[in-house]
Enzyme design. Structure first.
Site, PDB file in Angstrom:
ATOM      1  N   ASP A  25       0.842  -1.194   0.000  1.00 51.91           N
ATOM      2  CA  ASP A  25       0.000   0.000   0.000  1.00 51.91           C
ATOM      3  C   ASP A  25       0.878   1.245   0.000  1.00 51.91           C
ATOM      4  OD1 ASP A  25      -2.153   1.672   0.081  1.00 51.91           O
ATOM      5  OD2 ASP A  25      -2.493   1.462   2.231  1.00 51.91           O
ATOM      6  N   GLU A  55       2.104   2.837   3.198  1.00 58.09           N
ATOM      7  CA  GLU A  55       3.220   2.229   3.913  1.00 58.09           C
ATOM      8  C   GLU A  55       4.569   2.771   3.466  1.00 58.09           C
ATOM      9  OE1 GLU A  55       2.975  -0.016   6.485  1.00 58.09           O
ATOM     10  OE2 GLU A  55       0.879   0.566   6.347  1.00 58.09           O
ATOM     11  N   ASP A 104      -2.724  -3.695   4.038  1.00 58.88           N
ATOM     12  CA  ASP A 104      -1.453  -3.021   3.747  1.00 58.88           C
ATOM     13  C   ASP A 104      -0.588  -3.805   2.771  1.00 58.88           C
ATOM     14  OD1 ASP A 104      -2.037  -0.907   5.522  1.00 58.88           O
ATOM     15  OD2 ASP A 104      -1.372  -2.112   7.228  1.00 58.88           O
TER      16      ASP A 104
END
Length: 632
Positions: A347, A350, A382
């Protein structure tokens, strides 16, 4: 002078068919030269010729032609240069408004004008000798007269042809055979004729069913094009043949579309039966010629082709059989072994925002471990893994074609201990777990970074944080992986990527719709064999949008989860019995006493252990939905 006698303004003279024959001749030559060389400027010259033919007044220079359409600076400059050469060769007083010999016949529209319009033109010619501004005025007047006479002529022609001045009948839209629209209409019509039809089809199943009726692919565009067969669905919706509703989208036929699809289906069946009869007759002729052959009666009951095919099927590895799911043949959206690669999707949150150094450390660790990853926007989770189709660059194209992507059944939500504390306080923790369960992937994972004794320095007690982690694993059914820092997180992602690559290396992956459950969790999952019926990344990410348009059922679920002690599993169990607030209130109204209302939901079972909701939570819900006025 008598009043009835019209005033004569100068001597009458016969107007030439084109007042500017030299300009017309030069433009025609330029057009022919450009046409011989294959240049596109031939169309520009042709438009300029048409504009010059419509203009009824003589021009002294090419600069005066700028008021005409399609006469730009370039054309006017060329005509002025030719005009200067003409004056040098023939003298400065050489006439330019006489039609020379051999000039092309102009396509003048003088014949379409009535006598009054021609008289106006003669009057305007005299005016142009005294007023330069009349050039613009004369153009407007002549164009209006020409348009009026042209429209009158067309209207009269239509009335003569049809007997009345009615409008032509609009032609019905019918998609071309074996096109995308043709295939979609046939697939929707045949689905509607099934006894157990639900009345609509989702995008993925519609593409799979319609592919057999279309020559083009519904998912992969042709070389040099960005459009697929699915692009024709917008035309069907615009023509009111197909209607699109709900989110995710549901496609169904309108009344007009049903009539067109029924006609197309009858034609398709008729042609198919004709081809079958033709093939049958051909086969009978071949059998007559081969009747003298010896037949082996000691073989199997199946034909030689069937026996050969069955023997080949027996020799296939087990993963090849399992990968096809329930269908007998792979669908158009399947990925064969060796045609895809496993990629870790990270993601974008992140890698950006917050502590830039800490987030870039994760990227550096993954790069150092040789992990093939891609940073993109994920609407839930994520980290996840996709099987991306391998594509080769196309000669002559700058961009490499986009390969298909199927999402593996593993998704990771990463939580630092401070982020876990803040998400529990503001309520994001329960919402994230609920969205992860509903995202369509079967193996959600929580990756918790403890960072030593950082849990003892948070706004919540360390015991509360540890209890939340254990509850996520035991009650909610998530797999929880505890690590110490970013380096261990990167190491875990690296090991997972390599393990999934090994796990899926010899498997055929089949694309399914998110609404379809696909192959259920059974013997394959218990034996460690991963599911090979996966959803596409585009459908997964679109379905996981947080702020998308929600149904009443989804809003009701979010409302229930705001109650203390009501988890996602409990809300899902309530929704199985009462999917809207109205249905729940109606059930309360059917209860005879208040005590019966309080215990209405107490026996509903939830979760894997099938426990009851209990009387306390049932009483809370009764008070919330049945108490008039504000709650005390």
């Amino acid at each position: 002078m008598q009043a009835s006698e019209p005033a004569r303004l100068g001597r009458k003279r016969t107007l030439p068919s084109c007042p500017n024959p030299l300009f017309l001749k030069w433009l025609t030559e330029l057009r022919d030269q450009a046409k011989e060389k294959g240049q596109k400027t031939q169309y520009t010259y042709q438009k300029a010729i048409q504009s010059l033919n419509k203009y009824p007044l003589p021009l002294r220079s090419a600069k005066e032609a700028k008021i005409l359409q399609n006469f730009g600076d370039g054309i006017c400059k060329i005509l002025d240069e030719k005009l200067q050469c003409y004056y040098r060769d023939n003298g400065p007083d050489a006439p330019i408004h006489n039609l020379p010999k051999g000039a092309p016949p102009p396509n003048s529209q003088d014949n379409n004008l009535d006598p009054s319009a021609k008289a106006n033109q003669q009057l305007l010619i005299l005016m142009t000798n005294f007023c330069p501004l009349s050039l613009f005025v004369c153009k407007i007047t002549c164009l209006l007269d020409s348009k009026k006479s042209y429209l009158q002529k067309n209207v009269n022609g239509d009335q003569d042809k049809n007997g009345r001045g009615g409008r032509k009948k609009k032609r019905e839209y019918v998609p071309q055979k074996r096109s995308g629209g043709y295939a979609v209409l046939l697939a929707l019509f045949r689905e509607s004729q099934n006894p157990g039809s639900k009345g609509f089809m989702f995008k993925m199943e519609l593409q799979a069913e319609a592919q057999q009726f279309c020559d083009k692919s519904f998912t992969v565009p042709d070389l040099g094009s960005k459009y697929t067969a699915w692009s024709s669905v917008s035309t069907l919706i615009q023509k009111n043949l197909v209607i699109k509703t709900h989110n995710p989208a549901r496609y169904s036929l309108t009344e007009d579309g049903l009539a067109v699809a029924e006609r197309l289906d009858s034609e398709h069946v008729k042609k198919s039966s004709t081809e079958v009869d033709r093939a049958r007759n051909k086969g009978e002729n071949e059998d007559d010629g081969a009747s003298a052959e010896v037949i082996d009666l000691t073989g199997s009951e199946d034909g030689p082709d069937e026996a050969h095919a069955s023997s080949e099927a027996d020799n296939l590895p087990d993963h090849g059989k399992n990968s096809q799911g329930t269908s007998g043949k792979p669908s158009a959206g399947c990925l064969l072994p060796g045609t895809y690669e496993i990629i870790l999707c990270v993601d974008v949150i992140e890698t950006t925002g917050g502590s830039h150094h800490r987030k870039q450390e994760l990227v550096k660790e993954l790069q150092g471990n040789g992990v093939l990853f891609d940073v993109r926007k994920l609407n839930v989770g994520d980290f996840l893994w996709v099987a991306r189709e391998k594509v080769s660059p196309v000669p002559g194209q700058l961009q490499v074609p986009v390969g298909r992507e199927l999402v593996l059944d593993y998704i990771i939500e990463r939580k630092r201990i401070d982020d876990l504390c803040s998400s529990i306080i503001d309520g994001r923790f329960r919402e994230q777990k609920f969205r992860l369960k509903r995202c369509g992937l079967r193996k959600p994972i929580y990756l918790v970074e403890l960072h030593g004794n950082a849990a003892s320095h948070q706004s919540l007690p360390e015991k509360t944080l540890q209890q939340a982690i254990v509850s996520t694993q035991v009650v909610d059914g998530f797999f929880v992986k505890r690590v110490q820092d970013v380096r261990e997180s990167a190491a875990y992602l690296t090991i997972m990527t390599r393990q999934l690559t090994k796990l899926y290396q010899n498997r055929t992956l089949v694309c399914r719709s998110r609404e379809l459950e696909g192959d259920q969790v059974g013997q394959e999952d218990r034996a460690g064999i991963p599911s090979c019926s996966l959803i596409s990344f585009a459908e997964f990410n679109h379905g996981a949008v947080k702020n998308k348009c929600q149904t009443v059922k989804e809003v009701f679920a979010r409302q229930l989860m705001q109650i203390s002690g009501l988890s996602g599993d409990k809300a899902a169990a309530i929704l199985e019995h009462y999917n809207t607030p109205q249905s729940l209130v109606t059930a309360y109204d059917h209860c005879a006493t208040d005590a019966e209302k309080e215990k209405l939901l107490s026996c509903i079972r939830y979760g894997r252990l099938k426990r009851n909701l209990g009387p306390a939570l049932s009483r809370t819900l009764y008070q919330l939905y049945c108490t008039p006025g504000a709650l005390s």
